[in-house]
Write a protein that holds these residues in place. Structure first.
Motif, PDB file in Angstrom:
ATOM      1  N   GLY A 201     -21.350  55.801  33.604  1.00  0.00           N
ATOM      2  CA  GLY A 201     -21.059  54.896  32.493  1.00  0.00           C
ATOM      3  C   GLY A 201     -19.918  53.952  32.805  1.00  0.00           C
ATOM      4  O   GLY A 201     -19.177  54.139  33.776  1.00  0.00           O
ATOM      5  N   ILE A 202     -19.790  52.944  31.988  1.00  0.00           N
ATOM      6  CA  ILE A 202     -18.739  51.934  32.161  1.00  0.00           C
ATOM      7  C   ILE A 202     -17.572  52.241  31.241  1.00  0.00           C
ATOM      8  O   ILE A 202     -17.744  52.421  30.030  1.00  0.00           O
ATOM      9  CB  ILE A 202     -19.288  50.525  31.889  1.00  0.00           C
ATOM     10  CG1 ILE A 202     -20.326  50.147  32.952  1.00  0.00           C
ATOM     11  CG2 ILE A 202     -18.153  49.501  31.861  1.00  0.00           C
ATOM     12  CD1 ILE A 202     -20.980  48.799  32.728  1.00  0.00           C
ATOM     13  N   GLN A 203     -16.396  52.299  31.824  1.00  0.00           N
ATOM     14  CA  GLN A 203     -15.171  52.538  31.065  1.00  0.00           C
ATOM     15  C   GLN A 203     -14.387  51.257  30.844  1.00  0.00           C
ATOM     16  O   GLN A 203     -13.780  51.067  29.792  1.00  0.00           O
ATOM     17  CB  GLN A 203     -14.304  53.564  31.801  1.00  0.00           C
ATOM     18  CG  GLN A 203     -13.101  54.058  31.028  1.00  0.00           C
ATOM     19  CD  GLN A 203     -12.438  55.214  31.738  1.00  0.00           C
ATOM     20  OE1 GLN A 203     -12.193  55.146  32.934  1.00  0.00           O
ATOM     21  NE2 GLN A 203     -12.153  56.284  31.009  1.00  0.00           N
ATOM     22  N   ASP A 204     -14.382  50.373  31.837  1.00  0.00           N
ATOM     23  CA  ASP A 204     -13.694  49.088  31.752  1.00  0.00           C
ATOM     24  C   ASP A 204     -14.697  48.006  32.137  1.00  0.00           C
ATOM     25  O   ASP A 204     -14.989  47.810  33.322  1.00  0.00           O
ATOM     26  CB  ASP A 204     -12.485  49.067  32.691  1.00  0.00           C
ATOM     27  CG  ASP A 204     -11.601  47.844  32.494  1.00  0.00           C
ATOM     28  OD1 ASP A 204     -12.153  46.729  32.374  1.00  0.00           O
ATOM     29  OD2 ASP A 204     -10.362  47.996  32.492  1.00  0.00           O
ATOM     30  N   SER A 205     -15.234  47.316  31.140  1.00  0.00           N
ATOM     31  CA  SER A 205     -16.300  46.348  31.397  1.00  0.00           C
ATOM     32  C   SER A 205     -15.829  45.161  32.226  1.00  0.00           C
ATOM     33  O   SER A 205     -16.602  44.615  33.017  1.00  0.00           O
ATOM     34  CB  SER A 205     -16.897  45.862  30.071  1.00  0.00           C
ATOM     35  OG  SER A 205     -15.897  45.282  29.251  1.00  0.00           O
TER      36      SER A 205
END
Length: 217
Positions: A57-61
């Motif tokens: 998953g993405i934490q910091d786009s």
């Protein structure tokens, strides 16, 4: 020979996705860690044939959107287009330098190797390298090669105490030419089943579909 290392899945919330998957298939997943340089994080489920599932998953786009790592670029594209579930997989090698030479000699375009690392819960640092044959992630997918560093177990990062009894025994894969795949990864199809390639711990079955599937038994 190459081995199946892991299959990468994604979703809107990978913690929730890993929990739902675990309940459905009676497996345990754990939090893997964070990749600050890519703006991502993961949850992992290890299996008895030295392979695992990674929910990424993405934490910091902002960081993810600016990454030059092909896996992260593919991840961003998948999420932007509501493509959830399995979208990529990694083949494990301990001869990555030989593959780099092979790609150069055969004029196979590639990106990398990219260095990766994350901190384990016990504070030790896990390291790896990734090598990507070039592909257009809007149309197709080629698996990437991964080579684990000295702090990993002989077959990757998993600990036996964390492994589930199931195994990923077959990947159903398509969307690229089988001969191209054979040429890139130096794999030979089975004699009697021409649409299958053998790995150390699993097999790949070409199904003519672009959707990646796998059998967990």
């Amino acid at each position: 020979m190459l081995a199946l290392d892991h299959i990468v899945l994604t979703g809107k919330n990978v913690e929730e996705s890993s929990t739902k998957y675990g309940r459905r298939f009676a497996i345990k997943a754990i939090k893997g860690g964070e990749h600050e340089e890519w703006g991502t994080y993961n949850y992992l489920a290890y299996f008895s044939n030295d392979s695992y599932i990674e929910w990424l998953g993405i934490q910091d786009s902002q960081i993810a959107n600016n990454s030059n790592n092909p896996l992260i670029q593919h991840l961003v594209y998948a999420l932007e287009n509501d493509v959830f579930g399995p979208f990529q997989f990694a083949l494990r090698t301990n001869e990555m330098d030989n593959y780099i030479n092979h790609f150069k000699e055969k004029n196979i375009p590639f990106h990398g190797p990219f260095l990766g690392q994350r901190e384990r819960p016990d504070g030790t640092i896990l390291t790896w390298r990734m090598l990507f044959p070039v592909y257009d992630y809007t149309k197709e997918m080629l698996p990437f090669l991964i080579e684990w560093g000295p702090n990993a177990s002989p077959n990757g990062p998993s600990a036996k105490s964390l492994s589930n009894p199931q195994a990923i025994m077959n990947l159903h894969y398509g969307g690229v030419d089988k001969e191209q795949f054979k040429h890139i990864y130096q794999l030979k199809p089975k004699r009697l089943i021409k649409n299958q390639f053998s790995l150390q711990n699993s097999k790949i079955t070409f199904n003519g579909e672009q959707i990646l599937k796998f059998d967990l038994v």
